[in-house]
Write an enzyme that holds these catalytic residues in place. Structure first.
Site, PDB file in Angstrom:
ATOM      1  CG  HIS A 106      -1.074 -11.497 -18.508  1.00 33.68           C
ATOM      2  ND1 HIS A 106       0.217 -11.076 -18.313  1.00 33.68           N
ATOM      3  CD2 HIS A 106      -1.863 -10.487 -18.060  1.00 33.68           C
ATOM      4  CE1 HIS A 106       0.203  -9.866 -17.773  1.00 33.68           C
ATOM      5  NE2 HIS A 106      -1.046  -9.481 -17.613  1.00 33.68           N
ATOM      6  CE1 TYR A 149       2.367  -7.294 -16.002  1.00 34.03           C
ATOM      7  CE2 TYR A 149       2.885  -7.670 -13.712  1.00 34.03           C
ATOM      8  CZ  TYR A 149       1.954  -7.497 -14.710  1.00 34.03           C
ATOM      9  OH  TYR A 149       0.614  -7.521 -14.392  1.00 34.03           O
ATOM     10  CG  ASN A 167      -1.009   1.594  -1.288  1.00 32.30           C
ATOM     11  OD1 ASN A 167      -1.552   2.670  -1.047  1.00 32.30           O
ATOM     12  ND2 ASN A 167      -0.309   1.383  -2.392  1.00 32.30           N
ATOM     13  CE  LYS A 197      -0.869 -11.146 -13.371  1.00 33.02           C
ATOM     14  NZ  LYS A 197       0.254 -10.226 -13.090  1.00 33.02           N
ATOM     15  CG  ASP A 199       0.334  -9.941  -9.704  1.00 27.56           C
ATOM     16  OD1 ASP A 199      -0.399 -10.941  -9.760  1.00 27.56           O
ATOM     17  OD2 ASP A 199       0.514  -9.166 -10.681  1.00 27.56           O
TER      18      ASP A 199
HETATM   19  N1  LIG Z   1      -3.625  -9.149 -15.014  1.00 24.96           N
HETATM   20  C1  LIG Z   1      -3.576  -8.015 -15.670  1.00 24.96           C
HETATM   21  O1  LIG Z   1      -3.886  -7.932 -16.871  1.00 24.96           O
HETATM   22  C2  LIG Z   1      -3.123  -6.793 -14.930  1.00 24.96           C
HETATM   23  C3  LIG Z   1      -3.318  -5.515 -15.500  1.00 24.96           C
HETATM   24  C4  LIG Z   1      -2.900  -4.400 -14.770  1.00 24.96           C
HETATM   25  C5  LIG Z   1      -2.319  -4.577 -13.527  1.00 24.96           C
HETATM   26  N2  LIG Z   1      -2.120  -5.838 -13.013  1.00 24.96           N
HETATM   27  C6  LIG Z   1      -1.495  -6.059 -11.675  1.00 24.96           C
HETATM   28  O2  LIG Z   1      -2.070  -5.179 -10.737  1.00 24.96           O
HETATM   29  C7  LIG Z   1      -1.067  -4.317 -10.206  1.00 24.96           C
HETATM   30  C8  LIG Z   1      -1.642  -2.955  -9.912  1.00 24.96           C
HETATM   31  O3  LIG Z   1      -2.180  -2.360 -11.059  1.00 24.96           O
HETATM   32  P1  LIG Z   1      -1.608  -1.018 -11.702  1.00 24.96           P
HETATM   33  O4  LIG Z   1      -0.141  -1.042 -11.571  1.00 24.96           O
HETATM   34  O5  LIG Z   1      -2.217  -0.885 -13.027  1.00 24.96           O
HETATM   35  O6  LIG Z   1      -2.275   0.134 -10.884  1.00 24.96           O
HETATM   36  P2  LIG Z   1      -2.639   0.590  -9.407  1.00 24.96           P
HETATM   37  O7  LIG Z   1      -2.044  -0.258  -8.363  1.00 24.96           O
HETATM   38  O8  LIG Z   1      -4.104   0.817  -9.425  1.00 24.96           O
HETATM   39  O9  LIG Z   1      -1.944   2.030  -9.417  1.00 24.96           O
HETATM   40  C9  LIG Z   1      -0.568   2.190  -9.477  1.00 24.96           C
HETATM   41  C10 LIG Z   1      -0.274   3.676  -9.564  1.00 24.96           C
HETATM   42  O10 LIG Z   1      -0.782   4.330  -8.404  1.00 24.96           O
HETATM   43  C11 LIG Z   1       0.284   4.953  -7.694  1.00 24.96           C
HETATM   44  N3  LIG Z   1       0.056   4.697  -6.269  1.00 24.96           N
HETATM   45  C12 LIG Z   1      -0.073   3.507  -5.649  1.00 24.96           C
HETATM   46  N4  LIG Z   1      -0.293   3.670  -4.337  1.00 24.96           N
HETATM   47  C13 LIG Z   1      -0.326   5.012  -4.132  1.00 24.96           C
HETATM   48  C14 LIG Z   1      -0.519   5.813  -2.981  1.00 24.96           C
HETATM   49  N5  LIG Z   1      -0.730   5.267  -1.786  1.00 24.96           N
HETATM   50  N6  LIG Z   1      -0.489   7.160  -3.114  1.00 24.96           N
HETATM   51  C15 LIG Z   1      -0.280   7.725  -4.328  1.00 24.96           C
HETATM   52  N7  LIG Z   1      -0.079   7.029  -5.466  1.00 24.96           N
HETATM   53  C16 LIG Z   1      -0.107   5.662  -5.357  1.00 24.96           C
HETATM   54  C17 LIG Z   1       1.557   4.336  -8.192  1.00 24.96           C
HETATM   55  O11 LIG Z   1       2.595   5.273  -8.191  1.00 24.96           O
HETATM   56  P3  LIG Z   1       3.927   5.094  -7.268  1.00 24.96           P
HETATM   57  O12 LIG Z   1       4.633   3.877  -7.761  1.00 24.96           O
HETATM   58  O13 LIG Z   1       4.647   6.358  -7.494  1.00 24.96           O
HETATM   59  O14 LIG Z   1       3.424   4.957  -5.851  1.00 24.96           O
HETATM   60  C18 LIG Z   1       1.204   3.971  -9.620  1.00 24.96           C
HETATM   61  O15 LIG Z   1       1.365   5.098 -10.468  1.00 24.96           O
HETATM   62  C19 LIG Z   1       0.009  -4.323 -11.291  1.00 24.96           C
HETATM   63  O16 LIG Z   1       1.260  -3.880 -10.806  1.00 24.96           O
HETATM   64  C20 LIG Z   1      -0.006  -5.766 -11.697  1.00 24.96           C
HETATM   65  O17 LIG Z   1       0.701  -6.544 -10.736  1.00 24.96           O
HETATM   66  C21 LIG Z   1      -2.525  -6.932 -13.694  1.00 24.96           C
END
Ligand SMILES: NC(=O)c1ccc[n+]([C@@H]2O[C@H](COP(=O)([O-])OP(=O)(O)OC[C@H]3O[C@@H](n4cnc5c(N)ncnc54)[C@H](OP(=O)(O)O)[C@@H]3O)[C@@H](O)[C@H]2O)c1
Length: 295
Positions: A109, A51, A250, A76, A46
């Site tokens: 988006h 980004y 994960n 997006k 994704d």
């Molecule tokens: N459509 C939208 O508006 C929108 C908005 C936000 C996000 N997104 C999408 O959703 C994805 C995920 O959302 P997100 O990046 O906000 O947050 P997330 O996946 O909820 O959390 C990411 C954070 O958690 C840490 N993490 C992940 N797995 C871990 C584990 N097993 N143990 C410890 N820490 C862990 C990562 O650090 P490390 O990298 O150090 O592991 C990072 O700091 C985004 O990358 C994007 O593709 C879309």
């Protein structure tokens, strides 16, 4: 194993249940991260125009050696693009940046430009224009599926009533502590797949003692508990990580949360995003004016 499971979109296209998020992975690290994720077994990546890492993501896909038809790529359209001509040009821009002939899924988006996120103007006309550009690209074979992100019910209804193709996906923020149950119920009733972004609340829930206690009973981490919670709600989660050990962790979510524990998790309401509250998707309103604040 979850990495081998797919859902079927309304148009019959299969989409891997677990995706790999790339928000905040810089372009010059994206090929490495995507390559490692594919090596672990992820087949769904994704990204987004916002980004600034589509080129690196595309490089990682090509370098993986995995056949293109085994990979699923989502990008997006930037939230600010609300005219047909601009959206059409940007769709071609994503194809070029990713280095692909076809994108598996492209989403609008956000219904509103980030500077107006969740404010009054729903941009119904602008979203219809952008949607018609996605429909045209879908019919032309540039996109295999089309959908939206951050759309609430009225925003979805605007497209399904006035467009010619209904959205196939709504990618929304959903995690323990903040799950939009009414929107999920509505979308699922309309055969719209709901993807869960920020499934571990951007990291905010990982230190929660109550979740740690529950995760401990299953012998899993809090991240695994949260990802499994999304899967059991019928969502398609998109955890992001730059760390290959976390990528493996994960995806190791083949356990079952009991109904009683799911009920407890569903009732959790007090997500605290800490520093991430400044991002529009967590604070519900834009407070920073930088590209990397647009999830
Ligand atoms: N459509 C939208 O508006 C929108 C908005 C936000 C996000 N997104 C999408 O959703 C994805 C995920 O959302 P997100 O990046 O906000 O947050 P997330 O996946 O909820 O959390 C990411 C954070 O958690 C840490 N993490 C992940 N797995 C871990 C584990 N097993 N143990 C410890 N820490 C862990 C990562 O650090 P490390 O990298 O150090 O592991 C990072 O700091 C985004 O990358 C994007 O593709 C879309």
């Amino acid at each position: 194993m979850i990495l081998n499971q797919t859902s079927t979109l309304a148009n019959g296209v299969a989409i891997p249940r677990l995706g790999f998020g790339t928000w905040m992975i810089p372009n010059d690290d994206a090929a490495r991260a995507v390559g490692e994720a594919i090596g672990v077994g992820y087949r769904h990546i994704d990204t987004a125009q916002a980004y600034d890492n589509e080129a690196g993501v595309g490089e990682g896909l090509r370098a993986s050696g995995v056949a293109r038809d085994q990979l699923f790529v989502t990008t997006k359209l930037v939230a600010e693009s609300k005219s047909h001509a601009d959206a059409a040009a940007r769709i071609d821009g994503s194809l070029q940046a990713l280095g692909l002939d076809q994108i598996d899924l492209m989403l609008i988006h956000s219904p509103q430009p980030w500077a107006e996120f969740r404010e009054g103007d729903r941009h119904f006309e602008g979203n219809l224009e952008a949607w018609r550009a996605l429909e045209d690209a879908y019919r032309a074979g540039k996109l295999r599926a089309i959908g939206v992100s951050n759309f609430e019910r009225v925003d979805l209804e605007n497209l399904s009533r006035n467009g010619s193709i209904a959205p196939m996906v709504d990618q929304v923020m959903a995690h323990v502590g903040d799950t939009p149950f009414d929107l999920i119920d509505y979308a699922q009733s309309q055969d719209i797949l709901v993807q869960a972004y920020s499934p571990v609340a951007h990291g905010a829930v990982l230190k929660d003692a109550r979740l740690a206690e529950m995760a401990g009973r299953y012998g899993v981490s809090v991240a695994q508990l949260c990802i499994r919670y999304c899967l059991q709600l019928g969502l398609a989660p998109l955890p992001k990580t730059s760390n290959v050990a976390h990528m493996r962790e994960n995806a190791a979510v083949d356990f079952t949360i009991t109904d009683a524990d799911m009920a407890t998790l569903r009732q959790t309401r007090d997500a605290d995003y800490g520093e991430a509250s400044a991002f529009p998707v967590f604070g519900k309103k834009r407070q920073a004016d930088t590209n990397d604040a647009e999830g």
